[in-house]
Design an enzyme around this catalytic site. Structure first.
Site, PDB file in Angstrom:
ATOM      1  N   ASP A  35       0.821  -1.217   0.000  1.00  0.00           N
ATOM      2  CA  ASP A  35       0.000   0.000   0.000  1.00  0.00           C
ATOM      3  C   ASP A  35       0.858   1.271   0.000  1.00  0.00           C
ATOM      4  O   ASP A  35       0.674   2.157   0.860  1.00  0.00           O
ATOM      5  CB  ASP A  35      -0.901   0.034   1.252  1.00  0.00           C
ATOM      6  N   GLU A 209     -11.500   0.368  -3.667  1.00  0.00           N
ATOM      7  CA  GLU A 209     -10.859   0.848  -2.443  1.00  0.00           C
ATOM      8  C   GLU A 209      -9.627   1.654  -2.802  1.00  0.00           C
ATOM      9  O   GLU A 209      -9.465   2.061  -3.957  1.00  0.00           O
ATOM     10  CB  GLU A 209     -10.547  -0.317  -1.496  1.00  0.00           C
TER      11      GLU A 209
HETATM   12  O1  FUB Z   1      -3.292  -3.634   3.249  1.00  0.00           O
HETATM   13  C1  FUB Z   1      -4.589  -3.937   3.675  1.00  0.00           C
HETATM   14  C2  FUB Z   1      -5.574  -3.575   2.604  1.00  0.00           C
HETATM   15  O2  FUB Z   1      -5.311  -4.306   1.416  1.00  0.00           O
HETATM   16  C3  FUB Z   1      -5.497  -2.149   2.145  1.00  0.00           C
HETATM   17  O3  FUB Z   1      -6.008  -1.247   3.056  1.00  0.00           O
HETATM   18  C4  FUB Z   1      -6.204  -2.261   0.857  1.00  0.00           C
HETATM   19  O4  FUB Z   1      -6.096  -1.128   0.038  1.00  0.00           O
HETATM   20  C5  FUB Z   1      -5.553  -3.489   0.291  1.00  0.00           C
HETATM   21  O5  FUB Z   1      -4.319  -3.203  -0.311  1.00  0.00           O
END
Ligand code: FUB
Length: 447
Positions: A35, A209
């Protein structure tokens, strides 16, 4: 003791530290990282990633994401990365559940002389609410120390915070919770102004997301991972307003079936645009242990984004006198070359190239040479022995080195002379010139 006896060993150490890494993916090679939120602060690139660890009994949930803290990394050449250590941990934020192991994707932004670090986590007090909420920590410098706020941001529930500051100085906070939301931030950067909105008109089906907003030539680009088919791909939508409505415009990076998530950020640094993203390079069997990568990103004339090619080579110019990990290649022959881990019990030891068919080859681009190069060293292993040939730029050019390898079941470093090389940037191509397999760890040129 003379001055030179005291200072020289330190200088040699500093030089070694600076010259041992070369640009390649993944960029962080001693821990998992995911991320990535990349930012340009004080003339350097800072990366604020999630820090994946392996869930264990008493530490997180089996087979799920597990994160207890955040590190920050910086670089001024995208090649050598400094780990500034832990900046925030689940145990040191007053409102965070210290056994949550869910410090998910963060972001950081600079405003009015301060650095604001935004991060999602589950709260320990259920009165704050169940599930994820988003908090802020504030620092005077991009690497901290970050002081967390007592409480999370009121009126915000979800993950993957992203902050964008428009040309007029107005800051916006974006986040996700199946959909993507946005709201203005007050000038204090820790409170929202008005009611959050669900950003319109993004794809209605499939999880969205990880929002990341940027502006270029008056176009607002909302970029986000979206499950169109079976795993996340990076898409973007554009608008003339930071809160939309948006027009879905294209795909930046297609889905990769081996890693369910992708999460990214986009920056311009020294006149080149870059995509920071992640992939499970060091953990092929468990895609919740990921690693940060960088590749170049280009725009078309009309402002649309060209699809980004995910490479192992990554970005930047490698130094000929560093250990060049040619397994992070830019191109390989259509057959006869394999890449494998050096030690499957400790994948952070990296990869090796296995050349197993006569005339098969591997290319590593953009290596910076000086005309003082005299020899080449290759770390190799070959049960039956054999021969390698080294060319610059094109296999049809005459070779610059022939490397004869005697049979050995152990790794060894072989050094041979090279033809004179001009001071310039070249691609290097290593080719197998015998029938038996040769495994290569790295190549280094010596003065
Ligand atoms: O790293 C945990 C979660 O997985 C993140 O918050 C999302 O964007 C995905 O990458």
């Amino acid at each position: 003791m003379k001055f030179s006896q005291i200072i020289l060993p330190f200088m040699v150490l500093i030089f070694l530290f600076i010259s041992i890494t070369s640009a390649q993916n993944p960029i962080i090679r001693n821990q998992f990282s995911a991320d990535p939120s990349a930012r340009v602060f004080e003339g350097k690139v800072y990366v604020y990633p999630s820090h994946d660890i392996l869930p264990k009994e008493g530490k997180g949930r089996p087979n799920w994401f597990c994160m207890e803290d955040y590190h920050v990394f910086s670089s001024d050449n995208l090649i050598d990365w400094t780990d500034h250590g832990v900046i925030i941990s689940q145990e040191t934020v007053p409102w965070v559940n210290p056994k949550g192991y869910a410090m998910w994707a963060p972001d950081c932004i600079y405003k009015n002389g301060k650095y604001y670090f935004y991060f999602p986590a589950p709260a320990k007090d259920t009165a704050i609410g169940r599930g994820f909420t988003i908090g802020v920590a504030v620092a005077e410098k991009p690497y901290g120390p970050f002081i967390p706020q007592e409480k999370p941001i009121e009126g915000v529930r979800g993950i993957d915070p992203n902050v964008f500051i428009d040309k007029d100085g107005q800051a916006y906070l974006y986040w996700s919770s199946r959909n993507i939301f946005g709201v203005k931030l007050k000038d204090n950067m820790v409170e929202i102004e008005g009611e959050p909105v669900t950003l319109q008109d993004l794809p209605s089906k499939g999880l969205k997301e990880g929002p990341y907003m940027f502006e270029r030539n008056g176009i607002y680009y909302l970029t986000y991972p979206h499950v169109q088919d079976s795993t996340e791909r990076l898409e973007y939508a554009i608008s003339d307003n930071p809160l939309g409505p948006f027009k879905v415009t294209g795909v930046i990076m297609d889905q990769r079936l081996e890693c369910w998530t992708n999460h990214h950020s986009i920056i311009e640094y020294k006149d080149q645009w870059y995509l920071f993203y992640h992939y499970n390079d060091y953990s092929p069997e468990f895609d919740k242990n990921r690693s940060v990568r960088i590749d170049n990103l280009f725009f078309n004339e009309d402002g649309t984004i060209k699809p980004v090619k995910a490479t192992l080579r990554g970005v930047g110019i490698a130094n000929a006198t560093s250990e060049i990990q040619i397994d992070r290649y830019s191109e390989i022959s259509s057959e006869g070359v394999r890449i494998d881990f050096i030690n499957s019990n400790n994948k952070f030891e990296g990869w090796k190239t296995i050349l197993e068919k006569e005339n098969s080859w591997i290319r590593f681009n953009s290596v910076n040479f000086t005309d003082t190069i005299k020899t080449i060293s290759v770390k190799v292993q070959s049960k039956n022995g054999g021969n390698l040939q080294l060319n610059l730029n094109d296999l049809n050019n005459s070779s610059i080195a022939q490397i004869e390898i005697s049979p050995s079941a152990e790794w060894k470093v072989i050094t041979v002379p090279v033809m004179q090389i001009k001071s310039e940037i070249n691609d290097i191509i290593l080719q197998l010139k015998s029938k038996s397999n040769i495994e290569v760890d790295w190549i280094r040129f010596n003065k």
